[in-house]
Design a protein around this motif. Structure first.
Motif, PDB file in Angstrom:
ATOM      1  N   UNK A  44      42.407  81.164  17.298  1.00 45.91           N
ATOM      2  CA  UNK A  44      42.138  82.195  16.294  1.00 45.91           C
ATOM      3  C   UNK A  44      42.067  83.549  16.997  1.00 45.91           C
ATOM      4  N   UNK A  45      42.857  84.499  16.527  1.00 43.89           N
ATOM      5  CA  UNK A  45      42.883  85.841  17.124  1.00 43.89           C
ATOM      6  C   UNK A  45      42.996  86.875  16.012  1.00 43.89           C
ATOM      7  N   UNK A  46      42.874  88.146  16.379  1.00 47.52           N
ATOM      8  CA  UNK A  46      42.947  89.249  15.420  1.00 47.52           C
ATOM      9  C   UNK A  46      44.106  90.171  15.762  1.00 47.52           C
ATOM     10  N   UNK A  47      44.809  90.634  14.730  1.00 47.12           N
ATOM     11  CA  UNK A  47      45.854  91.648  14.872  1.00 47.12           C
ATOM     12  C   UNK A  47      45.630  92.685  13.766  1.00 47.12           C
ATOM     13  N   UNK A  48      44.949  93.794  14.144  1.00 51.53           N
ATOM     14  CA  UNK A  48      44.615  94.811  13.152  1.00 51.53           C
ATOM     15  C   UNK A  48      43.592  94.267  12.177  1.00 51.53           C
ATOM     16  N   UNK A  49      43.952  94.290  10.904  1.00 53.83           N
ATOM     17  CA  UNK A  49      43.034  93.781   9.884  1.00 53.83           C
ATOM     18  C   UNK A  49      43.391  92.357   9.446  1.00 53.83           C
ATOM     19  N   UNK A  50      44.164  91.654  10.289  1.00 53.33           N
ATOM     20  CA  UNK A  50      44.587  90.290   9.954  1.00 53.33           C
ATOM     21  C   UNK A  50      44.030  89.278  10.957  1.00 53.33           C
ATOM     22  N   UNK A  51      43.636  88.138  10.419  1.00 52.88           N
ATOM     23  CA  UNK A  51      43.248  86.997  11.259  1.00 52.88           C
ATOM     24  C   UNK A  51      44.491  86.124  11.439  1.00 52.88           C
ATOM     25  N   UNK A  52      44.823  85.821  12.680  1.00 53.28           N
ATOM     26  CA  UNK A  52      46.016  85.023  12.983  1.00 53.28           C
ATOM     27  C   UNK A  52      45.564  83.672  13.545  1.00 53.28           C
ATOM     28  N   UNK A  53      46.011  82.604  12.916  1.00 51.92           N
ATOM     29  CA  UNK A  53      45.630  81.251  13.328  1.00 51.92           C
ATOM     30  C   UNK A  53      46.893  80.483  13.703  1.00 51.92           C
ATOM     31  N   UNK A  54      46.904  79.930  14.900  1.00 54.21           N
ATOM     32  CA  UNK A  54      48.029  79.109  15.364  1.00 54.21           C
ATOM     33  C   UNK A  54      47.487  77.839  16.003  1.00 54.21           C
ATOM     34  N   UNK A  55      48.359  76.872  16.203  1.00 51.96           N
ATOM     35  CA  UNK A  55      47.980  75.655  16.908  1.00 51.96           C
ATOM     36  C   UNK A  55      47.976  75.924  18.407  1.00 51.96           C
ATOM     37  N   UNK A  56      47.021  75.334  19.102  1.00 53.73           N
ATOM     38  CA  UNK A  56      46.986  75.476  20.554  1.00 53.73           C
ATOM     39  C   UNK A  56      48.104  74.650  21.183  1.00 53.73           C
ATOM     40  N   UNK A  57      48.458  74.970  22.429  1.00 53.50           N
ATOM     41  CA  UNK A  57      49.513  74.228  23.121  1.00 53.50           C
ATOM     42  C   UNK A  57      49.126  72.754  23.283  1.00 53.50           C
ATOM     43  N   UNK A  58      47.855  72.502  23.588  1.00 51.76           N
ATOM     44  CA  UNK A  58      47.401  71.111  23.750  1.00 51.76           C
ATOM     45  C   UNK A  58      47.522  70.349  22.437  1.00 51.76           C
ATOM     46  N   UNK A  59      47.210  71.009  21.313  1.00 48.82           N
ATOM     47  CA  UNK A  59      47.327  70.353  20.011  1.00 48.82           C
ATOM     48  C   UNK A  59      48.787  70.097  19.659  1.00 48.82           C
ATOM     49  N   UNK A  60      49.678  71.008  20.052  1.00 51.13           N
ATOM     50  CA  UNK A  60      51.098  70.785  19.786  1.00 51.13           C
ATOM     51  C   UNK A  60      51.605  69.558  20.527  1.00 51.13           C
ATOM     52  N   UNK A  61      51.169  69.407  21.793  1.00 49.89           N
ATOM     53  CA  UNK A  61      51.590  68.229  22.565  1.00 49.89           C
ATOM     54  C   UNK A  61      51.056  66.957  21.917  1.00 49.89           C
ATOM     55  N   UNK A  62      49.763  66.969  21.547  1.00 45.40           N
ATOM     56  CA  UNK A  62      49.166  65.792  20.911  1.00 45.40           C
ATOM     57  C   UNK A  62      49.804  65.521  19.552  1.00 45.40           C
ATOM     58  N   UNK A  63      50.102  66.600  18.810  1.00 49.94           N
ATOM     59  CA  UNK A  63      50.716  66.447  17.491  1.00 49.94           C
ATOM     60  C   UNK A  63      52.120  65.866  17.603  1.00 49.94           C
ATOM     61  N   UNK A  88      66.380  62.125  16.134  1.00 43.23           N
ATOM     62  CA  UNK A  88      65.455  63.087  16.729  1.00 43.23           C
ATOM     63  C   UNK A  88      64.456  63.519  15.661  1.00 43.23           C
ATOM     64  N   UNK A  89      63.174  63.436  15.981  1.00 45.79           N
ATOM     65  CA  UNK A  89      62.121  63.814  15.042  1.00 45.79           C
ATOM     66  C   UNK A  89      61.880  65.315  15.145  1.00 45.79           C
ATOM     67  N   UNK A  90      61.966  66.007  14.024  1.00 45.10           N
ATOM     68  CA  UNK A  90      61.745  67.457  14.003  1.00 45.10           C
ATOM     69  C   UNK A  90      60.238  67.729  13.976  1.00 45.10           C
ATOM     70  N   UNK A  91      59.639  67.645  15.151  1.00 45.14           N
ATOM     71  CA  UNK A  91      58.172  67.717  15.247  1.00 45.14           C
ATOM     72  C   UNK A  91      57.628  69.082  14.827  1.00 45.14           C
ATOM     73  N   UNK A  92      58.464  70.138  14.879  1.00 41.97           N
ATOM     74  CA  UNK A  92      57.972  71.469  14.529  1.00 41.97           C
ATOM     75  C   UNK A  92      57.564  71.567  13.056  1.00 41.97           C
TER      76      UNK A  92
END
Length: 553
Positions: free
Chosen positions: A161-180, A82-86
């Motif tokens: 890309x989103x904001x939480x207070x004074x922090x910029x939060x960057x995550x992978x999109x769901x579509x990118x996770x599937x493609x990745x 099993x490939x640990x894709x995470x």
């Protein structure tokens, strides 16, 4: 008129002779196998007396292709991984951080100072000192987003890309996770295949199962542990900037750095930049070699992209150390003495000759993109494979003998012709299997046994048609000619439909099903050839010599 041109007769017998010659090495399987292994070893490592002796076991001017034996016949290893894709998500965020940092630095007057914050894997958090300008900061970071090119991700970007207070939060999109995930499994599949091929194994079965699993079956490998040693090492090679050197294994590396132990110096640790200067993905070649002191080492060469980055870094950091990191261990940390252009270099360390060779193989094959977790592993001993071979031989021999006896008792001399054609048919089938490098499995033996029965089916149709024509008081020559002509359509119909079934089994099936489909499909081709052409040549040749007034079928 019952007549076949001479050139056609010669062509038929030449095809039969060629098939039997290519099938002949399988009668001396062990000897030819040793010859083939010795020839490959001589080409790779040079000649030795032992290899020369093995290479002489079979003449070089004769064909030496063999039918490869599958896992159930030869024994070997079976793994389900099993490939640990995470893991790839975190690596993508690490690679994205330098771009985010440089982008926000260009906006320093607007966003203020920036600092990376601790975050869970797959998430990048950046704190800015002027949160009142968060909208502009978000807009700048969002320009780094790339569109997804897969069909399922059309219209989506790779990051959110989103904001939480004074922090910029960057995550992978769901579509990118599937493609990745899909890219990661495909890459792991190809790298596993290259590693196993580099190890010189024969006809492995490497297939994707489900979304993130890979089935690996390799005949001839002694155990599942041995197979895991071949494919389990990640061989992730990176070149990282050295921040500090310490003997404290609990030292704080700081955000954006990591603490890595030294392979050669126990108790020594290096704090290095987590973002590598160059990675093993930029490697073009790696070969075992020796350094200037005669110690085993590995020569490497980068592609143009990696060579440029490596050259630029060495030019800007003369006098500074940099770490060569393999699988999270520093194998060497030399000081850059001068600019290193051209993208080639040497990896030194406490290697043995065998160790440097193994490392070169792993580096050439590439780094696994993510860790593999082995869910299932089995070792199949060669004695079990030998039992399968013996059982297959007995089944084939019994079926073959029964068909030969039946054809002789039913059709007399014509049955003898059909039996000779059947023997040639088996030879042609093994010749084709050898030439195309097919793998014979236990279901494949079942396909051969089935082909033995089907091979005489066409002759039965022809002979029965000749019997019918003889009852119409036509001469034997005319009866034989009409028998072949009128039976042809029925023969082609039956074999074409069966061949279509074999093709569908091959396309839709996997593993043993494909083995059965290959032998069945090739058996159909060879049986049609021998039934229509070989028996006809034999019967016409016999008829030309004897000129019988009557015949009995």
């Amino acid at each position: 008129m019952l007549y076949i041109e001479t050139w056609k007769r010669v062509l038929v017998w030449m095809v039969c002779a060629a098939g039997l010659v290519f099938a002949a090495p399988n009668l001396f399987y062990g000897r030819v196998e040793l010859h083939n292994d010795a020839v490959k070893a001589i080409e790779a490592r040079g000649s030795t007396p032992g290899l020369e002796a093995d290479a002489a076991l079979w003449p070089n001017w004769l064909p030496s292709d063999l039918v490869n034996l599958g896992l159930d016949l030869r024994g070997g290893a079976h793994l389900l991984a099993e490939v640990q894709v995470q893991e790839v998500y975190a690596a993508k965020m690490e690679a994205l951080w330098p771009e985010v940092r440089d982008t926000l630095r260009d906006e320093r007057d607007t966003v203020g100072t920036i600092r990376r914050q601790p975050a869970q894997d797959g998430t990048l958090r950046v704190k800015i000192s002027k949160p009142e300008n968060m909208a502009q900061a978000l807009a700048s970071v969002r320009k780094l987003a790339q569109p997804i090119t897969t069909l399922t991700g059309v219209g989506s970007n790779d990051i959110v890309v989103s904001a939480q207070g004074d922090e910029i939060v960057i995550t992978l999109s769901d579509a990118e996770k599937i493609a990745s995930d899909d890219r990661t499994v495909r890459q792991a599949l190809e790298i596993i295949r290259r590693r196993i091929d580099e190890a010189g194994t024969r006809e492995p079965t490497i297939q994707r199962q489900g979304a993130d699993r890979i089935l690996i079956q390799v005949p001839g490998v002694g155990s599942a542990a041995e197979l895991k040693d071949i494919i389990g090492t990640t061989a992730q090679l990176t070149f990282n900037a050295v921040i500090n050197r310490t003997s404290d294994e609990n030292a704080s590396a700081g955000v954006g750095n990591k603490l890595i132990p030294s392979m050669d110096e126990p108790g020594t640790f290096y704090i290095v930049d987590a973002v590598p200067v160059v990675t093993g993905e930029d490697l073009v070649d790696a070969q075992p070699a020796f350094d200037q002191n005669g110690r085993p080492a590995v020569n490497f060469r980068f592609n143009p992209h990696g060579a440029r980055r490596f050259g630029d870094y060495t030019a800007e950091h003369i006098g500074s150390p940099f770490a060569i990191v393999l699988d999270d261990e520093v194998i060497s940390a030399p000081v850059i003495q001068s600019h290193i252009p051209g993208g080639s270099g040497i990896i030194t360390g406490n290697f043995t000759v065998e160790g440097s060779t193994d490392l070169a193989v792993l580096l050439r094959a590439g780094a696994l993109p993510a860790e593999l977790t082995f869910l299932e592993e089995r070792s199949i001993g060669p004695e079990l494979g030998q039992d399968s071979i013996d059982a297959g031989k007995i089944a084939s021999a019994v079926a073959f003998a029964a068909v030969l006896i039946f054809m002789f008792l039913t059709y007399g001399l014509f049955g003898v012709f059909a039996n000779i054609a059947l023997i040639i048919n088996i030879g042609l089938m093994f010749g084709l299997l050898s030439v195309i490098g097919a793998t014979l499995t236990l279901p494949g033996i079942a396909g051969i046994v089935l082909t033995v029965g089907m091979a005489v089916d066409a002759n039965v149709l022809i002979f029965e048609r000749i019997r019918e024509e003889l009852k119409t008081a036509k001469g034997p020559a005319r009866a034989i000619q009409l028998g072949y002509e009128k039976a042809l359509s029925a023969i082609l119909d039956a074999n074409i439909t069966t061949f279509i079934t074999a093709v569908i089994l091959y396309v839709m099936g996997s593993g043993p099903v494909r083995g059965f489909a290959i032998t069945l499909g090739l058996g159909i081709l060879t049986s049609v050839f021998t039934a229509i052409y070989v028996t006809r040549v034999m019967i016409v040749t016999w008829f030309d010599r004897r000129r019988p007034k009557t015949i009995e079928v």
